[in-house]
Design a protein around this motif. Structure first.
Motif, mmCIF file in Angstrom:
data_model
loop_
_atom_site.group_PDB
_atom_site.id
_atom_site.type_symbol
_atom_site.label_atom_id
_atom_site.label_comp_id
_atom_site.label_asym_id
_atom_site.label_seq_id
_atom_site.Cartn_x
_atom_site.Cartn_y
_atom_site.Cartn_z
ATOM 1 N N THR A 42 -9.535 -6.572 1.198
ATOM 2 C CA THR A 42 -8.330 -6.290 1.973
ATOM 3 C C THR A 42 -7.193 -5.854 1.066
ATOM 4 O OG1 THR A 42 -8.806 -7.776 3.817
ATOM 5 C CG2 THR A 42 -6.501 -7.412 3.318
ATOM 6 N N ALA A 43 -6.928 -6.614 0.029
ATOM 7 C CA ALA A 43 -5.806 -6.312 -0.847
ATOM 8 C C ALA A 43 -5.986 -4.958 -1.526
ATOM 9 C CB ALA A 43 -5.650 -7.417 -1.892
ATOM 10 N N ARG A 44 -7.204 -4.630 -1.948
ATOM 11 C CA ARG A 44 -7.452 -3.339 -2.596
ATOM 12 C C ARG A 44 -7.252 -2.186 -1.614
ATOM 13 N NH1 ARG A 44 -6.687 -3.981 -7.851
ATOM 14 N NH2 ARG A 44 -7.666 -5.929 -8.532
ATOM 15 N N THR A 45 -7.668 -2.385 -0.381
ATOM 16 C CA THR A 45 -7.478 -1.351 0.640
ATOM 17 C C THR A 45 -5.995 -1.097 0.889
ATOM 18 O OG1 THR A 45 -9.584 -1.858 1.724
ATOM 19 C CG2 THR A 45 -7.922 -0.730 3.042
ATOM 20 N N ILE A 46 -5.223 -2.159 1.025
ATOM 21 C CA ILE A 46 -3.797 -1.990 1.285
ATOM 22 C C ILE A 46 -3.107 -1.343 0.094
ATOM 23 C CG2 ILE A 46 -1.635 -3.179 1.800
ATOM 24 C CD1 ILE A 46 -3.290 -5.261 3.324
ATOM 25 N N HIS A 47 -3.485 -1.742 -1.118
ATOM 26 C CA HIS A 47 -2.900 -1.105 -2.294
ATOM 27 C C HIS A 47 -3.162 0.399 -2.276
ATOM 28 C CE1 HIS A 47 -3.197 0.451 -6.463
ATOM 29 N NE2 HIS A 47 -2.007 -0.102 -6.530
ATOM 30 N N ARG A 48 -4.373 0.802 -1.934
ATOM 31 C CA ARG A 48 -4.694 2.224 -1.888
ATOM 32 C C ARG A 48 -3.846 2.946 -0.851
ATOM 33 N NH1 ARG A 48 -7.648 4.598 1.581
ATOM 34 N NH2 ARG A 48 -8.777 2.714 2.191
ATOM 35 N N ILE A 49 -3.648 2.308 0.310
ATOM 36 C CA ILE A 49 -2.816 2.911 1.351
ATOM 37 C C ILE A 49 -1.389 3.114 0.853
ATOM 38 C CG2 ILE A 49 -1.750 2.455 3.600
ATOM 39 C CD1 ILE A 49 -4.441 1.029 4.331
ATOM 40 N N LEU A 50 -0.851 2.109 0.181
ATOM 41 C CA LEU A 50 0.519 2.218 -0.306
ATOM 42 C C LEU A 50 0.631 3.241 -1.433
ATOM 43 C CD1 LEU A 50 1.554 -1.550 -0.332
ATOM 44 C CD2 LEU A 50 2.114 0.177 1.383
ATOM 45 N N GLU A 51 -0.332 3.252 -2.314
ATOM 46 C CA GLU A 51 -0.257 4.132 -3.478
ATOM 47 C C GLU A 51 -0.519 5.593 -3.125
ATOM 48 O OE1 GLU A 51 -1.840 3.949 -8.029
ATOM 49 O OE2 GLU A 51 -3.362 3.740 -6.463
ATOM 50 N N ARG A 52 -1.469 5.852 -2.207
ATOM 51 C CA ARG A 52 -1.932 7.222 -2.002
ATOM 52 C C ARG A 52 -1.607 7.807 -0.640
ATOM 53 N NH1 ARG A 52 -8.176 6.533 -4.266
ATOM 54 N NH2 ARG A 52 -7.646 5.508 -6.247
ATOM 55 N N GLU A 53 -1.307 6.974 0.343
ATOM 56 C CA GLU A 53 -1.225 7.474 1.712
ATOM 57 C C GLU A 53 0.089 7.132 2.402
ATOM 58 O OE1 GLU A 53 -4.738 6.416 3.943
ATOM 59 O OE2 GLU A 53 -5.882 6.224 2.086
ATOM 60 N N THR A 54 1.105 6.819 1.636
ATOM 61 C CA THR A 54 2.394 6.456 2.229
ATOM 62 C C THR A 54 3.443 7.496 1.853
ATOM 63 O OG1 THR A 54 1.846 4.105 2.177
ATOM 64 C CG2 THR A 54 4.177 4.677 2.358
ATOM 65 N N PRO A 55 4.106 8.108 2.848
ATOM 66 C CA PRO A 55 5.135 9.114 2.573
ATOM 67 C C PRO A 55 6.472 8.443 2.241
ATOM 68 C CG PRO A 55 4.797 8.937 4.942
ATOM 69 C CD PRO A 55 3.813 7.992 4.289
ATOM 70 N N TRP A 56 6.725 8.259 0.970
ATOM 71 C CA TRP A 56 7.866 7.477 0.540
ATOM 72 C C TRP A 56 9.182 8.235 0.719
ATOM 73 C CZ3 TRP A 56 7.013 2.571 -0.041
ATOM 74 C CH2 TRP A 56 5.744 2.143 -0.439
ATOM 75 N N GLY A 57 10.125 7.575 1.384
ATOM 76 C CA GLY A 57 11.495 8.037 1.443
ATOM 77 C C GLY A 57 12.359 7.186 0.529
ATOM 78 N N LEU A 58 13.659 7.218 0.759
ATOM 79 C CA LEU A 58 14.593 6.477 -0.085
ATOM 80 C C LEU A 58 15.552 5.676 0.779
ATOM 81 C CD1 LEU A 58 15.843 5.960 -2.953
ATOM 82 C CD2 LEU A 58 17.396 7.866 -2.450
ATOM 83 N N ALA A 59 15.683 4.388 0.477
ATOM 84 C CA ALA A 59 16.702 3.534 1.070
ATOM 85 C C ALA A 59 17.782 3.298 0.026
ATOM 86 C CB ALA A 59 16.099 2.202 1.521
ATOM 87 N N TRP A 60 19.053 3.491 0.428
ATOM 88 C CA TRP A 60 20.125 3.239 -0.530
ATOM 89 C C TRP A 60 21.419 2.881 0.190
ATOM 90 C CZ3 TRP A 60 24.757 6.010 -1.189
ATOM 91 C CH2 TRP A 60 24.871 7.217 -0.491
ATOM 92 N N GLN A 61 22.258 2.151 -0.543
ATOM 93 C CA GLN A 61 23.608 1.807 -0.086
ATOM 94 C C GLN A 61 24.482 1.641 -1.306
ATOM 95 O OE1 GLN A 61 23.961 -1.295 2.857
ATOM 96 N NE2 GLN A 61 26.100 -1.715 2.377
ATOM 97 N N ALA A 62 25.739 2.028 -1.164
ATOM 98 C CA ALA A 62 26.723 1.845 -2.225
ATOM 99 C C ALA A 62 28.013 1.377 -1.577
ATOM 100 C CB ALA A 62 26.954 3.135 -2.997
ATOM 101 N N ALA A 63 28.282 0.074 -1.686
ATOM 102 C CA ALA A 63 29.452 -0.531 -1.030
ATOM 103 C C ALA A 63 29.390 -0.215 0.465
ATOM 104 C CB ALA A 63 30.737 -0.046 -1.688
ATOM 105 N N GLY A 64 30.441 0.377 1.021
ATOM 106 C CA GLY A 64 30.470 0.657 2.452
ATOM 107 C C GLY A 64 29.762 1.937 2.857
#
Length: 248
Positions: A42-64
């Motif tokens: 299970t853990a290896r499968t999820i790692h593969r999904i996160l590493e290879r099959e996830t379209p990463w965006g960006l979360a950010w905040q700076a003060a307000g």
């Protein structure tokens, strides 16, 4: 890639977990790291999904300014000067006394509700996190039978990313327990930052959890904590699924 529950062991708890011992530790400290929480496949499968099959965006905040969640396609289109402007805002906030964060993210709950990619591995993971076996495990370990659901986001803290000190307090949202389900599959050095740190009111670190592979961090809300700054020389490998278990 589309998955169904019958094609792969996508989310299976380790049957050897000593639940009563875990519950006693959580009751005593209000925080806990459960190692080897899932089965190895299970853990290896999820790692593969996160590493290879996830379209990463960006979360950010700076003060307000924010929070902002930039989807992957928009992030790829950002001009260099836009990226530099975001970095300058974050640096200015952290150079003073303001709150800020920056990390790679895929908002699993938003994607599920808005049908970004129906039947995706991320959708199925969210369903498993909210299914009876895992929720029952969390209720038993935390001693909070009122927990009824969880949200989730996939996170990747790469070089120069961090989450500054906060306490997750939001009673109206029903947050009772925060979680970090780690899938960092490298031998993570302490020098690479990225630890989940807990602080007392004087600013001293009173506990810290390394981003170990297949380890579940749980802690009662509110608690002062952060994710430590990941320096430029660290690998982009701190994969996790994070969120809150809620009572409403």
């Amino acid at each position: 890639m589309k998955l169904t529950r019958t094609q792969t062991p996508l989310f299976e708890l380790n049957p050897e977990l000593r639940r009563s011992d875990l519950a006693a530790s959580f009751a005593a400290h209000g925080r806990l790291q459960v190692r080897d929480v899932l089965t190895e496949p299970t853990a290896r499968t999820i790692h593969r999904i996160l590493e290879r099959e996830t379209p990463w965006g960006l979360a950010w905040q700076a003060a307000g300014d924010g929070p902002h969640n930039i989807r992957s396609e928009r992030l790829r289109a950002l001009a260099p000067q836009e990226r530099q402007a975001i970095g300058a805002k974050i640096g200015a906030a952290m150079g003073g006394s303001d709150y800020a964060f920056a990390y790679s993210q895929y908002p699993m709950l938003d994607a599920y509700l808005q049908k970004w990619s129906e039947g995706s591995p991320q959708d199925l993971l969210l369903e498993h996190i909210n299914d009876a076996p895992f929720l029952d495990f969390i209720r038993q370990v935390t001693g909070i039978p009122e927990l009824i659901k969880a949200d989730a986001q996939a996170t990747l803290y790469g070089p120069t990313q961090f989450l500054s000190v906060h306490d997750d307090s939001d009673a109206a949202e029903g947050r009772r327990v925060a979680y970090v389900l780690n899938f960092c599959a490298v031998d993570w050095r302490p020098d690479w930052g990225g630890y989940l740190n807990f602080f007392d009111e004087g600013g001293d670190v009173i506990a810290g959890f390394a981003p170990r592979f297949n380890a579940l961090n749980l802690f009662r809300v509110p608690q002062r904590h952060n994710v430590g700054y990941v320096p430029p020389f660290a690998p982009a490998a701190r994969f996790a699924i994070t969120g809150w278990f809620r009572d409403r």
